[in-house]
Scaffold this motif. Structure first.
Motif, PDB file in Angstrom:
ATOM      1  N   MET A  63       0.593  -1.295  -0.025  1.00 34.44           N
ATOM      2  CA  MET A  63       0.050  -0.026   0.025  1.00 34.44           C
ATOM      3  C   MET A  63       0.995   1.339  -0.032  1.00 34.44           C
ATOM      4  O   MET A  63       1.949   1.157   0.206  1.00 34.44           O
ATOM      5  CB  MET A  63      -0.978  -0.045   1.168  1.00 34.44           C
ATOM      6  N   THR A  64       0.269   2.263  -0.682  1.00 32.68           N
ATOM      7  CA  THR A  64       0.987   3.774  -0.465  1.00 32.68           C
ATOM      8  C   THR A  64      -0.292   4.488  -0.089  1.00 32.68           C
ATOM      9  O   THR A  64      -1.521   4.358  -0.423  1.00 32.68           O
ATOM     10  CB  THR A  64       1.564   3.969  -1.844  1.00 32.68           C
ATOM     11  N   GLU A  65       0.186   5.592   0.543  1.00 32.36           N
ATOM     12  CA  GLU A  65      -0.898   6.642   1.127  1.00 32.36           C
ATOM     13  C   GLU A  65      -0.071   8.116   0.829  1.00 32.36           C
ATOM     14  O   GLU A  65       1.039   8.274   1.308  1.00 32.36           O
ATOM     15  CB  GLU A  65      -1.125   6.359   2.535  1.00 32.36           C
ATOM     16  N   LEU A  66      -1.067   8.907   0.447  1.00 32.09           N
ATOM     17  CA  LEU A  66      -0.696  10.215   0.300  1.00 32.09           C
ATOM     18  C   LEU A  66      -1.462  11.158   1.371  1.00 32.09           C
ATOM     19  O   LEU A  66      -2.548  10.973   1.811  1.00 32.09           O
ATOM     20  CB  LEU A  66      -1.313  10.920  -1.194  1.00 32.09           C
ATOM     21  N   GLY A  75       0.525  16.505   0.462  1.00 39.58           N
ATOM     22  CA  GLY A  75       1.659  16.422   1.619  1.00 39.58           C
ATOM     23  C   GLY A  75       2.614  15.385   1.304  1.00 39.58           C
ATOM     24  O   GLY A  75       2.992  15.072   0.039  1.00 39.58           O
ATOM     25  N   VAL A  76       3.054  14.675   2.093  1.00 40.53           N
ATOM     26  CA  VAL A  76       4.253  13.573   1.950  1.00 40.53           C
ATOM     27  C   VAL A  76       3.218  12.252   1.279  1.00 40.53           C
ATOM     28  O   VAL A  76       2.140  12.174   2.071  1.00 40.53           O
ATOM     29  CB  VAL A  76       5.136  13.420   2.912  1.00 40.53           C
ATOM     30  N   HIS A  77       4.035  11.245   0.855  1.00 36.25           N
ATOM     31  CA  HIS A  77       3.544  10.176   0.732  1.00 36.25           C
ATOM     32  C   HIS A  77       4.039   9.234   1.713  1.00 36.25           C
ATOM     33  O   HIS A  77       5.172   9.454   1.814  1.00 36.25           O
ATOM     34  CB  HIS A  77       3.313   9.666  -0.672  1.00 36.25           C
ATOM     35  N   LYS A  78       3.631   8.092   2.025  1.00 34.32           N
ATOM     36  CA  LYS A  78       4.371   7.116   2.630  1.00 34.32           C
ATOM     37  C   LYS A  78       3.796   5.691   2.117  1.00 34.32           C
ATOM     38  O   LYS A  78       2.819   5.311   1.558  1.00 34.32           O
ATOM     39  CB  LYS A  78       3.915   7.092   4.139  1.00 34.32           C
ATOM     40  N   VAL A  79       4.850   4.839   2.399  1.00 32.63           N
ATOM     41  CA  VAL A  79       4.445   3.287   2.113  1.00 32.63           C
ATOM     42  C   VAL A  79       4.281   2.563   3.253  1.00 32.63           C
ATOM     43  O   VAL A  79       5.208   2.705   4.319  1.00 32.63           O
ATOM     44  CB  VAL A  79       5.620   2.671   1.197  1.00 32.63           C
TER      45      VAL A  79
END
Length: 154
Positions: free
Chosen positions: A35-38, A58-62
């Motif tokens: 998954m990845t999320e913004l 903003g930033v994205h995270k995995v």
């Protein structure tokens, strides 16, 4: 013509060294957590004529990815875990997960995990009651990036 039937989820490979076709780390029975999320920040100017907030990227995270496999006679995961403890960032790897079609020969989706470190290893639950349970180990991976690919597309 595009495919109309979804692919089954049981044919896949996991490679800890994409340069090697035959990776010695072994097969996995489960992969979860792709998954990845913004993230977004909500903002509104005080003099904005519209009475609503704007959503600013903003930033994205995995997410962390979890791998499970039957315990085999291989210390490669444990060695990578030790390397991460001792070498820190130098132990980061690229991990590639490829989903295959029903024949198991053709790659249909690819997820490449970037700058990966092992985060957690969990060993098997041992029980003397016998039975047909398989001893499994679990590896949780911390990833900084996720690249998605479909073979044959640019």
């Amino acid at each position: 013509m595009p495919r109309e039937v979804p692919y089954p989820n049981f044919n896949f490979t996991v490679s800890f060294n994409p340069a090697l076709e035959d990776d010695p780390i072994g097969g996995f029975s489960d992969v979860s957590g792709l998954m990845t999320e913004l993230t977004v920040a909500e903002y509104r100017n005080g003099n904005d004529p519209n009475n609503h907030v704007r959503k600013i990227q903003g930033v994205h995270k995995v997410g962390d990815v979890t791998l499970k496999r039957g315990l085999i006679d291989s210390a490669s995961i444990w060695q990578w875990m030790e390397s991460a403890r001792v070498d820190g960032p130098a132990a980061k790897r690229t991990v590639t997960i490829k989903m295959r079609d029903e024949t198991g020969r053709n790659d249909v989706q690819t997820w490449t995990l970037l700058h990966v470190l092992p985060l957690k290893w969990t060993g098997p639950t041992l029980a003397g009651k016998g039975g047909g349970d398989v001893a499994t180990e679990e590896l949780v991976l911390s990833c900084e990036g996720l690249v998605y690919g479909v073979p044959g597309t640019a």
